[in-house]
Write a protein that holds these residues in place. Structure first.
Motif, PDB file in Angstrom:
ATOM      1  N   ALA A   1      70.669  79.816 -21.497  1.00 38.34           N
ATOM      2  CA  ALA A   1      70.039  80.796 -22.394  1.00 38.34           C
ATOM      3  C   ALA A   1      71.068  81.601 -23.189  1.00 38.34           C
ATOM      4  N   GLY A   2      72.351  81.510 -22.781  1.00 34.89           N
ATOM      5  CA  GLY A   2      73.395  82.209 -23.528  1.00 34.89           C
ATOM      6  C   GLY A   2      74.120  83.301 -22.764  1.00 34.89           C
ATOM      7  N   TYR A   3      73.690  83.581 -21.534  1.00 30.63           N
ATOM      8  CA  TYR A   3      74.415  84.582 -20.737  1.00 30.63           C
ATOM      9  C   TYR A   3      75.841  84.093 -20.484  1.00 30.63           C
ATOM     10  N   ARG A   4      76.787  85.031 -20.545  1.00 30.16           N
ATOM     11  CA  ARG A   4      78.177  84.699 -20.227  1.00 30.16           C
ATOM     12  C   ARG A   4      78.793  85.713 -19.273  1.00 30.16           C
ATOM     13  N   HIS A   5      77.945  86.474 -18.619  1.00 29.66           N
ATOM     14  CA  HIS A   5      78.390  87.494 -17.665  1.00 29.66           C
ATOM     15  C   HIS A   5      77.571  87.299 -16.398  1.00 29.66           C
ATOM     16  N   ILE A   6      78.239  86.974 -15.300  1.00 28.34           N
ATOM     17  CA  ILE A   6      77.572  86.721 -14.017  1.00 28.34           C
ATOM     18  C   ILE A   6      78.046  87.762 -13.011  1.00 28.34           C
ATOM     19  N   ASP A   7      77.094  88.427 -12.355  1.00 29.01           N
ATOM     20  CA  ASP A   7      77.409  89.523 -11.441  1.00 29.01           C
ATOM     21  C   ASP A   7      77.038  89.143 -10.009  1.00 29.01           C
ATOM     22  N   THR A   8      78.023  89.232  -9.106  1.00 31.00           N
ATOM     23  CA  THR A   8      77.772  88.986  -7.691  1.00 31.00           C
ATOM     24  C   THR A   8      78.499  90.047  -6.875  1.00 31.00           C
ATOM     25  N   ALA A   9      78.547  89.868  -5.566  1.00 25.23           N
ATOM     26  CA  ALA A   9      79.199  90.843  -4.687  1.00 25.23           C
ATOM     27  C   ALA A   9      79.401  90.215  -3.321  1.00 25.23           C
ATOM     28  N   GLN A  10      80.392  90.724  -2.582  1.00 31.07           N
ATOM     29  CA  GLN A  10      80.596  90.248  -1.212  1.00 31.07           C
ATOM     30  C   GLN A  10      79.320  90.413  -0.391  1.00 31.07           C
ATOM     31  N   PHE A  11      78.653  91.547  -0.565  1.00 33.30           N
ATOM     32  CA  PHE A  11      77.469  91.870   0.225  1.00 33.30           C
ATOM     33  C   PHE A  11      76.311  90.903  -0.017  1.00 33.30           C
ATOM     34  N   TYR A  12      76.275  90.279  -1.187  1.00 32.36           N
ATOM     35  CA  TYR A  12      75.150  89.396  -1.511  1.00 32.36           C
ATOM     36  C   TYR A  12      75.187  88.097  -0.698  1.00 32.36           C
ATOM     37  N   GLY A  13      76.355  87.759  -0.172  1.00 30.59           N
ATOM     38  CA  GLY A  13      76.466  86.550   0.636  1.00 30.59           C
ATOM     39  C   GLY A  13      76.295  85.258  -0.154  1.00 30.59           C
ATOM     40  N   ASN A  14      76.494  85.323  -1.471  1.00 34.84           N
ATOM     41  CA  ASN A  14      76.259  84.129  -2.300  1.00 34.84           C
ATOM     42  C   ASN A  14      77.449  83.759  -3.184  1.00 34.84           C
TER      43      ASN A  14
ATOM     44  N   LYS B   1      82.237  92.472  -6.113  1.00 38.74           N
ATOM     45  CA  LYS B   1      82.388  93.841  -5.619  1.00 38.74           C
ATOM     46  C   LYS B   1      82.842  93.822  -4.157  1.00 38.74           C
ATOM     47  N   VAL B   2      83.691  94.789  -3.825  1.00 39.65           N
ATOM     48  CA  VAL B   2      84.200  94.930  -2.456  1.00 39.65           C
ATOM     49  C   VAL B   2      83.243  95.827  -1.672  1.00 39.65           C
ATOM     50  N   TRP B   3      82.798  95.358  -0.508  1.00 41.46           N
ATOM     51  CA  TRP B   3      81.840  96.115   0.298  1.00 41.46           C
ATOM     52  C   TRP B   3      82.533  97.299   0.980  1.00 41.46           C
ATOM     53  N   PHE B   4      81.745  98.318   1.321  1.00 42.62           N
ATOM     54  CA  PHE B   4      82.322  99.589   1.784  1.00 42.62           C
ATOM     55  C   PHE B   4      83.030  99.488   3.133  1.00 42.62           C
ATOM     56  N   ASP B   5      82.759  98.429   3.912  1.00 37.93           N
ATOM     57  CA  ASP B   5      83.440  98.312   5.215  1.00 37.93           C
ATOM     58  C   ASP B   5      84.783  97.589   5.102  1.00 37.93           C
ATOM     59  N   ARG B   6      85.218  97.318   3.855  1.00 35.64           N
ATOM     60  CA  ARG B   6      86.495  96.625   3.675  1.00 35.64           C
ATOM     61  C   ARG B   6      87.404  97.377   2.704  1.00 35.64           C
ATOM     62  N   LEU B   7      87.345  98.688   2.757  1.00 33.77           N
ATOM     63  CA  LEU B   7      88.089  99.506   1.801  1.00 33.77           C
ATOM     64  C   LEU B   7      89.490  99.885   2.266  1.00 33.77           C
ATOM     65  N   GLU B   8      89.765  99.720   3.551  1.00 36.08           N
ATOM     66  CA  GLU B   8      91.133  99.986   4.013  1.00 36.08           C
ATOM     67  C   GLU B   8      92.054  99.032   3.252  1.00 36.08           C
ATOM     68  N   PRO B   9      93.145  99.542   2.653  1.00 36.21           N
ATOM     69  CA  PRO B   9      93.892  98.764   1.658  1.00 36.21           C
ATOM     70  C   PRO B   9      94.221  97.316   2.019  1.00 36.21           C
ATOM     71  N   SER B  10      94.769  97.058   3.215  1.00 36.15           N
ATOM     72  CA  SER B  10      95.133  95.678   3.549  1.00 36.15           C
ATOM     73  C   SER B  10      93.877  94.813   3.683  1.00 36.15           C
ATOM     74  N   ASP B  11      92.806  95.387   4.202  1.00 37.73           N
ATOM     75  CA  ASP B  11      91.554  94.643   4.353  1.00 37.73           C
ATOM     76  C   ASP B  11      90.906  94.402   2.995  1.00 37.73           C
ATOM     77  N   LEU B  12      90.988  95.395   2.118  1.00 35.45           N
ATOM     78  CA  LEU B  12      90.470  95.221   0.758  1.00 35.45           C
ATOM     79  C   LEU B  12      91.138  94.018   0.091  1.00 35.45           C
ATOM     80  N   LYS B  13      92.460  93.961   0.187  1.00 36.04           N
ATOM     81  CA  LYS B  13      93.186  92.855  -0.458  1.00 36.04           C
ATOM     82  C   LYS B  13      92.818  91.511   0.166  1.00 36.04           C
TER      83      LYS B  13
END
Length: 270
Positions: free
Chosen positions: A31-44, A67-79
């Motif tokens: 249809a022409g979309y060129r922006h796809i949005d997902t997240a770690q939390f979505y599991g997909n 997107k990074v989920w809130f339980d993985r914000l500690e810097p080394s875990d985030l990375k």
């Protein structure tokens, strides 16, 4: 696409999975979309990655957000979580990497996780960085930490029944693009008499009127759908021009009706 362009509309993938997700993303790309949005939390992320890998649309033409989920914000875990996301998404970088929710009760100091986010960008694993579900005060703190111009977007709930005007205006004054999620208020816009009346005038659906209203407010939005005709009509809705009177009528629908309000949510702006 220009350096700081966030393609509008994007296609949201929350609660979509498996073959349904694959068919929906392919319909969106067609249809022409060129922006796809997902997240770690979505599991997909893994399925999203498969679709984009197999698509005839080049990776460089697609703006991919996770997107990074809130339980993985500690810097080394985030990375580490970002590396896991990239592996699942089968890509070397995402176009936009967001903090999905601010750390509840500041368990992880904002300076720590935003600094790590900026380092991920510096390593080339994210073209842009941003935040999601940040309040006015949190946004000011984030800009103070990262500097002006670093935060591409604040992704927040926006629909006719939660218009979030103060936060939207604050973002725009800071030069931060607003991305509105749940734009159709989980289908509630379809039943609203005011939106139905305006839709009748234009010969479209209340969903399309809502999309046009968001565009008129300079808000990027990421509707989700599994029906091809809705995926297409949501995209075409950006051609609809609403009158000032119609915009004023929609403004009256704001009732502060928040749908995404989990226990770890921050104290919202009134």
């Amino acid at each position: 696409m220009t350096e700081r362009t966030l393609p509008n509309p994007g296609f949201g993938t929350y609660r979509l999975e498996g073959d349904t997700l694959k068919q929906s993303i392919n319909a969106a790309l067609d249809a022409g979309y060129r922006h796809i949005d997902t997240a770690q939390f979505y599991g997909n992320e893994e399925t999203v990655g498969e679709v984009l890998r197999d698509s005839s649309v080049p990776r460089g033409d697609i703006f991919l957000t996770t997107k990074v989920w809130f339980d993985r914000l500690e810097p080394s875990d985030l990375k580490q979580s970002v590396d896991e996301s990239l592996s699942k998404l089968k890509t070397e970088y995402v176009d936009l990497l967001l903090i999905h929710w601010p750390s509840p009760n500041d368990d992880v100091p904002m300076r720590d996780y935003l600094s790590a986010l900026k380092e991920v960008k510096a390593e080339g694993k994210a073209r842009h960085i941003g935040v999601s579900n940040f309040t006015i005060a949190q946004l000011d703190q984030a800009v103070e930490i990262l500097g002006k111009g670093e935060i591409l977007t604040n992704q927040i709930e926006v629909h006719p029944f939660l218009q979030n005007r103060k936060l939207v205006e604050h973002c725009q004054n800071l030069g931060i693009q607003v991305t509105g999620f749940m734009p159709l208020a989980v289908g509630k816009v379809m039943e609203d008499p005011v939106l139905k009346q305006i839709a009748g005038v234009h010969g479209v659906t209340p969903a399309e009127i809502t999309m046009a209203w968001l565009k008129a407010r300079d808000i990027v939005t990421i509707p989700s759908s599994t029906k091809q005709r809705n995926i297409e009509s949501n995209f075409k809705a950006f051609d609809i021009e609403l009158t000032e009177a119609e915009m004023a009528d929609i403004a009256t629908l704001d009732r502060g009706e928040r749908i995404a309000n989990p226990d770890m949510a921050p104290k919202w702006d009134e």
